[in-house]
Write an enzyme that holds these catalytic residues in place. Sequence first.
Site, PDB file in Angstrom:
ATOM      1  N   ASN A   1       3.750  -2.472  -7.518  1.00  0.00           N
ATOM      2  CA  ASN A   1       3.133  -3.769  -7.731  1.00  0.00           C
ATOM      3  C   ASN A   1       1.728  -3.547  -8.321  1.00  0.00           C
ATOM      4  O   ASN A   1       1.231  -2.425  -8.325  1.00  0.00           O
ATOM      5  CB  ASN A   1       3.054  -4.521  -6.395  1.00  0.00           C
TER       6      ASN A   1
ATOM      7  N   ASN B   1      -1.221  -3.893  -7.424  1.00  0.00           N
ATOM      8  CA  ASN B   1      -2.349  -3.369  -6.646  1.00  0.00           C
ATOM      9  C   ASN B   1      -2.030  -2.060  -5.944  1.00  0.00           C
ATOM     10  O   ASN B   1      -2.795  -1.575  -5.136  1.00  0.00           O
ATOM     11  CB  ASN B   1      -2.778  -4.414  -5.604  1.00  0.00           C
ATOM     12  N   LYS B   2      -0.890  -1.467  -6.243  1.00  0.00           N
ATOM     13  CA  LYS B   2      -0.506  -0.237  -5.538  1.00  0.00           C
ATOM     14  C   LYS B   2      -1.089   1.000  -6.237  1.00  0.00           C
ATOM     15  O   LYS B   2      -1.853   0.881  -7.168  1.00  0.00           O
ATOM     16  CB  LYS B   2       1.024  -0.162  -5.434  1.00  0.00           C
ATOM     17  N   MET B   3      -0.726   2.184  -5.756  1.00  0.00           N
ATOM     18  CA  MET B   3      -1.330   3.418  -6.272  1.00  0.00           C
ATOM     19  C   MET B   3      -1.124   3.565  -7.785  1.00  0.00           C
ATOM     20  O   MET B   3      -2.029   3.961  -8.515  1.00  0.00           O
ATOM     21  CB  MET B   3      -0.741   4.614  -5.516  1.00  0.00           C
ATOM     22  N   ILE B   4       0.073   3.273  -8.251  1.00  0.00           N
ATOM     23  CA  ILE B   4       0.302   3.099  -9.688  1.00  0.00           C
ATOM     24  C   ILE B   4       1.088   1.797  -9.847  1.00  0.00           C
ATOM     25  O   ILE B   4       1.672   1.292  -8.877  1.00  0.00           O
ATOM     26  CB  ILE B   4       1.085   4.260 -10.357  1.00  0.00           C
TER      27      ILE B   4
END
Length: 417
Positions: free
Chosen positions: A192, A194-197
Amino acid sequence: MARNRIYLCLAHMSDEGIEQKYIKEAFDTNWVVPLGPNVNGFEKYLEEFVGQNKRVVALSAGTAAVHLALLACGVGPGDEVCVQSFTFCASSHPITYLGATPVFIDSERETWNMDPELLEKAIIDRKEKTGKYPKAIVPVALYGMPYKIDQIMAIANKYGIPVVEDAAEGFGSKFNGQVLGTFGKYGVLSFNGNKMITTSGGGALITENEDEWREIMMYATQYRESYPYYQHEKIGYNYRMSNICAGIGRGQMTVVNDHIAHHKHVQALYEELLKDVKGVTVHSQPATGGYDSNYWLCTITLDPSVKVKGQENAYKTIVTGAVGGAAGVIHAAESATTDCQPNENVEALRVFMDQAQIEARPVWKPMHKQPVYKNAPAYVNGVSEDIFKIGMCLPAGPYVTDEDVKYIVDTIKSAID
Ligand SMILES: *Cc1c(COP(=O)(O)O)cnc(C)c1O
């Protein structure tokens, strides 16, 4: 001078624009569909990254990955699934999509994740009460922190229950050097925004072998049998990742290690700068025992004794859209407060930071305290509810600079003195 707002974790593309190169390729070759070279390429990169000879299916969302993993574990109407209560709703909602019931398990204080002792207690108690064992176990790597996977796997194996690791927030976190999501029968990843990638939106399911991989692939593409026409023997889903999104993912795999290193660096800086601030504790991984968190978000706890400026006004007005609502659509909240919420000093700190152009958020509200799950069984020790009242997430994404962290810490200090 007006400051740029500092967000928790924003999408960040490679400097060379590799993501756009792969997207352009998809357009140029007319692979604008939910399959194609970018999807295959992204899956290969993911398989290399997670190791352990796993096979990976790229999907339209992390939520879809949880859903298909549970389906493949045989979860259906009348079944129960043990899931960490302290989490985002995507860990537990798919249990209800399948007509099953979540059994919420509280956390232990060290990692804030699923408490293995409570898990075993719940398994034994469910068997006594319903005559059946739960069909799956879903631990969650909260804010990237590894769960006590060795203990959880030992219990799971003892009772023969499959584990679905929700590593959506823990992409690249490791336990004893092994990537999260590769210990259990299935591992969930999320890309998503806002996740790490990111792939803008998307997810993936890590599977054990070729057969499992094929079955998940069938379910992700409407379960079409091999005939010249559409023949369906099972109900499937339209969950495959688009070739455009996968192009972004392929590019993002060139920066994933930089992202993880940056998140860890930011965490270390918070730990250093906040260590002498009375009443504020940075949540850190256990120093021994093989933990290696990606530190997706930095989390702190605020002692109830700390007085924060503006605390007398906390919860006095109904907030519109701090984290609730979607795409500008909001339900007007019925009240400014609920029966389970962060302490007033935590809410006051959130508002203070907001006014200083810093996005800070409460930690996830435990699922066993959510109105929608009020009838679900829960095995609790008070830990997640305690932490919910005193916890807060701080910005940690690739755009957060050392100077930003210093500014955030200074803002916290000026809010509490
Ligand atoms: C983000 C997340 C997911 C998956 O969410 P999607 O937005 O559907 O990719 C699942 N579990 C947790 C704990 C998450 O934070």
